[in-house]
Enzyme design. Sequence first.
Site, short mmCIF file in Angstrom:
data_model
loop_
_atom_site.label_atom_id
_atom_site.label_comp_id
_atom_site.label_asym_id
_atom_site.label_seq_id
_atom_site.Cartn_x
_atom_site.Cartn_y
_atom_site.Cartn_z
N GLU A 106 0.84 -1.99 0.20
CA GLU A 106 0.15 0.05 0.19
C GLU A 106 0.98 1.02 -0.12
OE1 GLU A 106 -2.98 2.00 2.89
OE2 GLU A 106 -3.19 -0.12 2.59
N LYS A 290 -7.13 -0.50 12.78
CA LYS A 290 -6.36 -0.93 10.75
C LYS A 290 -5.32 0.02 10.25
CE LYS A 290 -6.07 -1.35 6.44
NZ LYS A 290 -5.55 -0.33 5.42
N ASP A 306 4.46 -14.32 12.07
CA ASP A 306 3.03 -14.81 11.57
C ASP A 306 1.57 -13.53 11.71
OD1 ASP A 306 0.31 -15.73 11.40
OD2 ASP A 306 0.43 -17.57 12.91
N HIS A 404 -2.14 10.88 0.14
CA HIS A 404 -1.99 9.67 -0.73
C HIS A 404 -2.56 9.89 -2.28
CE1 HIS A 404 -3.01 6.33 0.99
NE2 HIS A 404 -3.39 6.52 1.82
#
Length: 468
Positions: A106, A290, A306, A404
């Site tokens: 991302e 997130k 993991d 962004h």
Amino acid sequence: MLGDFDRGSPKAASSDHGAREDRLEHSSRLPGFYKLSPQERAECVGVFAGLTDQEIGILSAEGGLSLGRANRMIENVVGVHGLPLGIATNFRINGRDYLIPMAVEEPSIVAGLSYAAKLVRESGGFHTSADEPVMIGQIQVLDVADPATARQRVLAARDELLALANEQDPIIVRLGGGARGIKVRLVRRSPVGPMLIVHLIYDTRDAMGANAVNTAVEAISPLVEEVTGGRVGLRILSNLADRRLARAWGVAPKEALALEGLTAQQGVQRLIEAYAFALVDPYRAATHNKGIMNGIDAVAIATGNDWRAVEAGAHAYAARSGRYLPLSTWERNADGDLAGSIELPLSVGTVGGATRAHPKARVALKVLGVATGRELAQVMAAVGLAQNLAALRALAMEGIQRGHMKLHARQVAMAARVPEGLVSQVVERMVAEGVVRVDRAETILLELRASGPGESARPCNGGHSGWR
């Protein structure tokens, strides 16, 4: 280019301890790092971490994992899937500088993280702590005639159960880890009737610990059946590693938040308001968390840990009160600066699994220079807090799309098949115009080719002054 730092020399490749000592002389502040080519960046990272030529080659190689090795790692292999591996700069944690390897696709994550780390660095950097690496293995016991009495019998057999568990991995016991305790929970009502849940408390040292814990609970299950008179169902590690918490805290100076026409006080207030939204609303809290995991997961993937277990533990911990809450906290301190903190379970390790099987993961761990799994967890907690700061700043001060835009423009330029040497110029033109589209990128490319080549980036200086 590397000056006095010969990355192929015995000093650079002598030992992990030597590399850790050497890197203390270096700073993670690398101005202009983003302007370098990938190979030049790898060379600079090699100087910082004391990498050998072979390790720099692994770090910068496409994929980094052979098909043959991949075929031995999982089933039905048909290929190897790659992710961009970036380096976040500017981190100072507990008085020491780190470069942070991140495997993520991302845009804006690595750049935003580096910027946030720079802000906190101005106030001395991040401070962290972590619990001992203790995990929980669960044993489900069904068909128990007298659950309360069975619970007492399990507790009475504690020493025998712990001894049996420790026989399964004498190496981890010799290193100071192993079974630490037994807890028993009584669930009186469930869709299948009463059950006992036996918890084996297990110190995994520098491993994530899933294999060690699962082996141990499998081994002690027959004895649990014997003392309870019940039937054992599942025997498995829990990913809610709430005995293995990592914490980080840091301060962003208010002056650094006087952006977009805001005063310093208004800048701090904007970010606190953004945090408050997550505190009162689970829909926002999910996205807030997130953003935290954007950074933590990227480090976990880069180091062969993991990330799915880390995700499961983090989100379960966020809901431990019965409400889903943000993992971080932001407030104004006595000086008016923005103070942030974070606490979450981080079951990560530096030995075992893909941390050793994957060549690039091994090199990523060397770049980090962490000595233990606990240190890795502390670094990852700091990364999560910094990533959260970067996201909140982008959202509260400029809007996520504007933040962004430049990085999205790079993807658009690549989609337009712009050569690597001209991507930066095409991106700058599109962003300045506010038109980020493939057709515009193609037109700008034609114009640049007609006008001649642009300038190339200046390589990083391997000496101390260039690093700062």
